[in-house]
Design a protein around this motif. Sequence first.
Motif, PDB file in Angstrom:
ATOM      1  N   ASP A  75     -67.916 -60.771 -47.285  1.00  0.00           N
ATOM      2  CA  ASP A  75     -67.968 -59.612 -46.391  1.00  0.00           C
ATOM      3  C   ASP A  75     -68.058 -60.026 -44.925  1.00  0.00           C
ATOM      4  OD1 ASP A  75     -67.789 -57.868 -48.465  1.00  0.00           O
ATOM      5  OD2 ASP A  75     -69.912 -57.350 -48.516  1.00  0.00           O
ATOM      6  N   TYR A  79     -64.847 -59.710 -42.187  1.00  0.00           N
ATOM      7  CA  TYR A  79     -65.016 -58.934 -40.952  1.00  0.00           C
ATOM      8  C   TYR A  79     -64.690 -59.781 -39.725  1.00  0.00           C
ATOM      9  CZ  TYR A  79     -67.229 -56.523 -37.095  1.00  0.00           C
ATOM     10  OH  TYR A  79     -67.466 -55.923 -35.882  1.00  0.00           O
ATOM     11  N   LYS A  97     -59.153 -52.390 -42.128  1.00  0.00           N
ATOM     12  CA  LYS A  97     -58.935 -53.525 -43.035  1.00  0.00           C
ATOM     13  C   LYS A  97     -57.581 -54.155 -42.726  1.00  0.00           C
ATOM     14  CE  LYS A  97     -62.433 -52.725 -45.995  1.00  0.00           C
ATOM     15  NZ  LYS A  97     -63.470 -52.310 -45.129  1.00  0.00           N
TER      16      LYS A  97
END
Length: 138
Positions: A75, A79, A97
Amino acid sequence: MVQYHNLITFALWLAGFLSFVLTLKKGFYRYQFKRFGWTHLCCFMLVAPVSAVLSNLYSGYIWFCVPILLIIANDTFAYIFGFFFGKTRLIELSPKKTWEGFIGGMLSTIFFAILFSTYLVDFKWMICPQDQITLKPF
């Protein structure tokens, strides 16, 4: 008490099932069976993951720690890569995304999987089955 865990659990479930059958009322079958199904589904959705986590803990802490650390790494780095290098949208449903974030997260997860497993396997308490824990779910 712990050695009779399965027997006690089954007896309680059987008592609940019998009380369900004995309280069925004509005209309310659909509602009662819907509630009965939701109750079983919620119990399953709670008990199954907790049982799996406890089973993993008894096999060694590494089976609990590494997946959590890899999710955090994926994660975080998806990012970071998406923020700094992201140009190509991955899906319309989530406009932030990007393919670059996806690929960066995937590659960083592979890197951290190798890193974490190589580092944590050196600790005996991480890989040995735990016998200090006395409560066994199964």
